[in-house]
Structures are given as C-alpha cells and as structure tokens.
Design a protein around this motif. Sequence first.
Motif, PDB file in Angstrom:
ATOM      1  N   LYS A   2       0.842  -1.197   0.000  1.00  0.00           N
ATOM      2  CA  LYS A   2       0.000   0.000   0.000  1.00  0.00           C
ATOM      3  C   LYS A   2       0.884   1.257   0.000  1.00  0.00           C
ATOM      4  CE  LYS A   2      -3.969  -2.140   2.265  1.00  0.00           C
ATOM      5  NZ  LYS A   2      -3.475  -3.500   2.349  1.00  0.00           N
ATOM      6  N   LEU A   3       1.425   1.535  -1.159  1.00  0.00           N
ATOM      7  CA  LEU A   3       2.321   2.681  -1.266  1.00  0.00           C
ATOM      8  C   LEU A   3       1.566   3.975  -0.999  1.00  0.00           C
ATOM      9  CD1 LEU A   3       5.196   3.526  -1.947  1.00  0.00           C
ATOM     10  CD2 LEU A   3       4.448   3.852  -4.284  1.00  0.00           C
ATOM     11  N   ARG A   4       0.301   3.967  -1.398  1.00  0.00           N
ATOM     12  CA  ARG A   4      -0.473   5.189  -1.214  1.00  0.00           C
ATOM     13  C   ARG A   4      -0.600   5.542   0.267  1.00  0.00           C
ATOM     14  NH1 ARG A   4      -6.005   6.855  -4.303  1.00  0.00           N
ATOM     15  NH2 ARG A   4      -5.870   9.035  -3.776  1.00  0.00           N
ATOM     16  N   ALA A   6       1.530   4.848   2.468  1.00  0.00           N
ATOM     17  CA  ALA A   6       2.842   5.362   2.876  1.00  0.00           C
ATOM     18  C   ALA A   6       2.953   6.841   2.536  1.00  0.00           C
ATOM     19  CB  ALA A   6       3.943   4.578   2.178  1.00  0.00           C
TER      20      ALA A   6
ATOM     21  N   ASN B 111       4.141  -1.845   6.223  1.00  0.00           N
ATOM     22  CA  ASN B 111       3.504  -0.866   5.365  1.00  0.00           C
ATOM     23  C   ASN B 111       2.045  -0.621   5.730  1.00  0.00           C
ATOM     24  OD1 ASN B 111       4.016   0.914   3.332  1.00  0.00           O
ATOM     25  ND2 ASN B 111       3.218  -0.431   1.737  1.00  0.00           N
ATOM     26  N   GLY B 114       2.133   2.348   7.328  1.00  0.00           N
ATOM     27  CA  GLY B 114       2.906   3.345   6.607  1.00  0.00           C
ATOM     28  C   GLY B 114       4.380   3.042   6.680  1.00  0.00           C
ATOM     29  N   ILE B 115       5.054   3.227   5.561  1.00  0.00           N
ATOM     30  CA  ILE B 115       6.484   2.969   5.512  1.00  0.00           C
ATOM     31  C   ILE B 115       7.217   4.096   6.228  1.00  0.00           C
ATOM     32  CG2 ILE B 115       8.440   2.927   3.915  1.00  0.00           C
ATOM     33  CD1 ILE B 115       6.554   1.640   1.922  1.00  0.00           C
ATOM     34  N   ALA B 142       0.896   9.216  -5.690  1.00  0.00           N
ATOM     35  CA  ALA B 142       0.506   7.955  -5.046  1.00  0.00           C
ATOM     36  C   ALA B 142      -0.620   7.276  -5.819  1.00  0.00           C
ATOM     37  CB  ALA B 142       0.075   8.218  -3.609  1.00  0.00           C
TER      38      ALA B 142
END
Lengths: 99, 213
Positions: A2-4, A6, B111, B114-115, B142
């Motif tokens: 879930k890059l979003r 992040a 993740n 959140g990274i 994003a």
Amino acid sequence: MKLREAINRLVERMRPNKEESEMQLPAEFKKLIGMIEKTQEIELSCDEVYNLLDQYTEIVDRGENAHKLMPLVEHHIDICPDCREEFEALLRILQASPA
Amino acid sequence: MVDRSNEQWLADLKSDGPAKENALADLRATILKGLPYALSNYLSPDNPQFNSLTEEVAQDTLLRVMDHLDTFEGRSRFTTWVQKIAVRIALTELRRRRWRDFSLDSLVEENEDGISFPSLMIDPGPDPDALTQQSDMLQRVARLIDEELTEKQRTAMVATAIEGVPLEEVARRMNMKRNALYKLLHDARLRLKKRLANENLTTEDIWAVFDRG
C-alpha cells in the motif's frame, strides 16, 4: 503493497512542526521521482551490463570518455544500485593496481 | 608473479601440469590482492569474517573462471575480467549476509502502518498554499502508482527504491533472477513516466512544487 498509505503518512509528516517550522521531504520520494525522470525506453539489463562491466571499468579507469563510448552502461549504473556497487568495487581494484 | 598477456593466461590455464598450476596460483594471488579494495566500503580486513570470506570468494572465483574460460572475449585485460567475477561473488555473499533477516512479508506488514522514511530532506517552512500543493502532488503521484503498477511492481519498487534493499535480495525473495527484476522495475518506471506524460505532468512540475517554500 500500500504505497499510497505510505505517501499519506508522508503528507502528514510534512505538516509544519509547531516547534520547528520546517517542511520535510523524504529523500526516498525524491529518489523515486528521479529514477522515473531518468527512465529510457531502451535500457540495458543487469546481465548485459555485467558482460560489459570489465571493459567499461577499464575505460573509466583510463580516464576515457565513458559517457560517449558506452552511454547505455553508464545509464544503467546510474539507475541500478547493485551494478553501481559492483562497478565501484572493480574500479577501486583497478585504481589500486595500475596496469 | 609472471606478467602474462591475455593469450598467455588462457594458454596456461588450458594447459596441464606446472604452467596451469602456476597460473592458478598467480590468479588466486591477484584475486586476494584486489578484494580488500573491492570490499573496503563493506568489510574491514580486521573483521574476523574477512579472511574466510576472501578465501571462499577466491576459490569460487577460480572455479567459475575455469568453467567459463571460453566466454572471455578479450575486451578487457584477463585479470580485470576475473576481478569482475570475484566482485560479483563477494558482493552477492555480503548482501546475502547483511539482508539475511529481511523479508518482503515484514515490509508489507510494516507498510500497513505506513512505511518509515528514515533519511529526510529539510526544506524551509512553506506557506500554507505551497503545503497544500505539495500534499496534493504527493497524493496524485501515489494515485498514479496505485493505478498503474501491479502489486508485484509496487512491492519491488518500494523495497528497492524506498527501503534500499539490493535488487539481488529482493529478486531472491521473489524467486526471480536479478536481471528479471530489473526488467520488471524498468517496465514499472516506464509505465509511470508515460502515465505522467498522459496527465501532462512532468517531473519538472513535481520538482517545482517542492522547490516552493
């Protein structure tokens, strides 16, 4: 992945801190955009660069114009951290023991 | 040590008897002489692991060289070609040791919250409008990444570009060759670049927003 999420988190972290009125932009995001910016339609793969790496490193070691002579290898090394590490390690060997 | 031309190296290594033994011994010495420079950013010669690693690398390199002698095309000095093989073997082993405990699963779990972005760029405090623009831009990027990339591409991109994991180690965990992973990442970068173009958004536009402050 879930890059979003992040990046949402990143946006929150960008809010100015009450104590330190500074905006923070993570280097990783900058690096990501930089890599997209440098992307070319045709790029050499890691295997292709490995096959040319000894020749390329000698060219750099001799101070010749690697950018002009082997631009695709140079580009790959700029983008690929693994190949860059190997190039730099090989260059250190050549520089330590001149031909 | 005998000073050999490329042709002499090949002839000696392909021969039998003392010439071959001498060439192998010289090649081994050449590899061991170069490795401290190659590894200087990663492992000190004082490290207890150093000698066993370099001995192992020298041995593996000689085996690989003898197996692949016919693939040497003479575009460099023979010893440079051999050192290249030694560097690949040594760094592959160091990466494997360094990232031994890393798993892509842990990256996914991490993740969910959140990274983390450990190294930060500091900009002067922006005005509220600039901050809004920056937030919007990050959200937009994003969204493009979410929409454009496959799960596999996103995982690989986060692991390599954001987490800084070597391609070699990400590839190992994805049961791929490093070469194939590079191609997957290249395809991902190309998709994003084209998508940005379709949205009339250039990387210069992105930089411009963040240069405001």
